[in-house]
Scaffold this active site. Sequence first.
Site, PDB file in Angstrom:
ATOM      1  N   HIS A 387       0.837  -1.196   0.000  1.00 57.34           N
ATOM      2  CA  HIS A 387       0.000   0.000   0.000  1.00 57.34           C
ATOM      3  C   HIS A 387       0.877   1.254   0.000  1.00 57.34           C
ATOM      4  CE1 HIS A 387      -3.633   2.367   1.350  1.00 57.34           C
ATOM      5  NE2 HIS A 387      -2.674   3.157   1.826  1.00 57.34           N
ATOM      6  N   GLU A 388       1.802   1.325   0.955  1.00 56.30           N
ATOM      7  CA  GLU A 388       2.674   2.498   1.048  1.00 56.30           C
ATOM      8  C   GLU A 388       3.625   2.578  -0.145  1.00 56.30           C
ATOM      9  OE1 GLU A 388       1.825   4.683   3.010  1.00 56.30           O
ATOM     10  OE2 GLU A 388       0.570   3.526   4.396  1.00 56.30           O
ATOM     11  N   HIS A 391       1.841   4.575  -2.734  1.00 53.69           N
ATOM     12  CA  HIS A 391       2.000   6.011  -2.482  1.00 53.69           C
ATOM     13  C   HIS A 391       3.378   6.492  -2.945  1.00 53.69           C
ATOM     14  CE1 HIS A 391      -1.650   6.761  -0.307  1.00 53.69           C
ATOM     15  NE2 HIS A 391      -1.366   5.948   0.686  1.00 53.69           N
ATOM     16  N   HIS A 394       3.684   6.658  -6.683  1.00 48.80           N
ATOM     17  CA  HIS A 394       2.907   7.800  -7.186  1.00 48.80           C
ATOM     18  C   HIS A 394       3.742   9.074  -7.047  1.00 48.80           C
ATOM     19  CE1 HIS A 394      -1.379   9.786  -7.242  1.00 48.80           C
ATOM     20  NE2 HIS A 394      -0.600  10.227  -8.206  1.00 48.80           N
TER      21      HIS A 394
END
Length: 594
Positions: A387-388, A391, A394
């Site tokens: 998940h991180e 980020h 991105h």
Amino acid sequence: MAQIKREDVDKKYKWAVEDIYANDKLWEEDLNKLSQIAANPCKYKGELSKDSNNIYEALKESDETDYLLTRVYVYAFMKYYEDTQNSKYQEMSGKAQSVAIKMSEKYAFLEPEILSLDEESLREDIKKEPLSFYGPIIEDMLLTKEHSLSEKEEMLLAKAANISSVASETFSKFNNADIKFEKALDEKGEEHEVTNGQYGMLMESGDRTLRKNAFNSLYASYKANINTISSLFYGNVKQAVFFADVRKYNSSLERYLSASFIPTSVYTNLVNTVNNNLNLMHKYVELRKKALGVDELHFYDVYAPMVADYKWEVSYEEAKEMALKALEPLGEEYVNTVRTGYENGWVDVYENEGKRSGAFSWGCYGTHPYIFLNYTNTLNDVFTLIHETGHAMHTYYSNKTQSFAYSGYKIFVAEVASTVNESLLMQYLLKNCKDKDQKKYLLNHYFEQFKGTLYRQTMFAEFEMKAHEMVENGEVLSAKNLNDLYLGLNKKYFGDEMVMDDNIAYEWARIPHFYTPFYVYQYATGYSAAIAISLKILEGDNEVIEGYKNFLKSGSSLHPIETLKLAKVDMTKPEVVEDALKVFKDVLNQWENL
């Protein structure tokens, strides 16, 4: 990993903060430089109407200063988060925050002065070089013109920002450094340490006695401090309502969503669509109760694996390889970048004494992104890592593609890349699972993603919306009415099969995201968008894959709603959330068929 001192953590499990500043002395030099810059008024103040080039130079100067400020701010707070008990970094983060406020005050004139110019002439000027570079930013200013104030008023609000963050800062210090929990006994009478970082792992234990005691230990501490926490939360809501009111918004909800040009209907559509599908959540509760074989389902049962005696521990090294395999549909270049990051100081892995709880990704322009974890060898932690990583990637692509001025993507799209990664991991694991029990374990985890991200975050969003509405209607947020509100929402979302443990009423008091108003709904909207995108990626839809990569690279060059359309997702329509809920229904049916 047991709680150890920060200095005893192996370097390979620490993020490389030195890639921002090699040492604190270099940081202090830039802090002093910023302090000197902040002490002198901007020479372009009052001069913007004389020459359009002055507008360009003023915005450019503001950007250059903000670039330096971001480095100073991020470094100080990253060091502080490593050990919130360290007074040196408490002081450094405070200094960084103070200079940020001063810099905000210095450039507070920019937007009001730009908006005071003749709009027709300004629109002509932004078509020409060099001001055309800032054309989209100025267009966005014009869109919010009705909410801008005079220069003096903007200066006052910039100064007030220093006060408005007190409730959030105080809660953060309390929640990360001060609050302590009693140890929890398991069914054998052995003691287990309870911390915010360890709590999730304890709730996944197969030992129901331990789960119950850890649950009661955690909430006993929040209950003992509930009046103080209620006052902090009330103060934070009041400042949000105040700023919305003085800027002439209809509500604090409208104000916070307007920062990303999101209509409030996106928020209310989410709440209403999920409320219209609570029957699926109630069915999940029934299946969980049956799977656990309990007469009563309590809140300390909702994270326990639904596959009896199935253990799946994943070391950090295994988690990295698992993530890299799952991300292969995004292409070799994406995967190689992640691998390089994992091996070169992007990630701070394990919990240590005083370390901030939770997980996040952060960083500053000009250096690589960072990932903050409290890894405890559970499958949940693998999902948190990937998940991180979403980020971080991105941020990596936005920074690599966009100039500093357009590199920062809006919060509304922030959870999409992270959740696309989670969805890819889930599909990879389901495809490669070894047996029926492992598949059931994964489906159980899929349940948790839908429950935790789509339903739970929407429940949080509804709690926030109602709490802010209460203050806007002149009501006081007391411990009692906040507890009553939160307990009522739990009854609605979880249904009649769930026992309403008294302590669950205090859960709202431990959620740090509530101090960033109207943030959490984006987990649910982001999850819904990510489900749609990830399924298309796995289908090999090249148009969506390329569109998704353009989405990752776009930064803030487009408004969030338009950015998502690059990946063929339209969040103004409830169908996106409805389609995600259809996937949840399918997962429930898969479980029943097994």
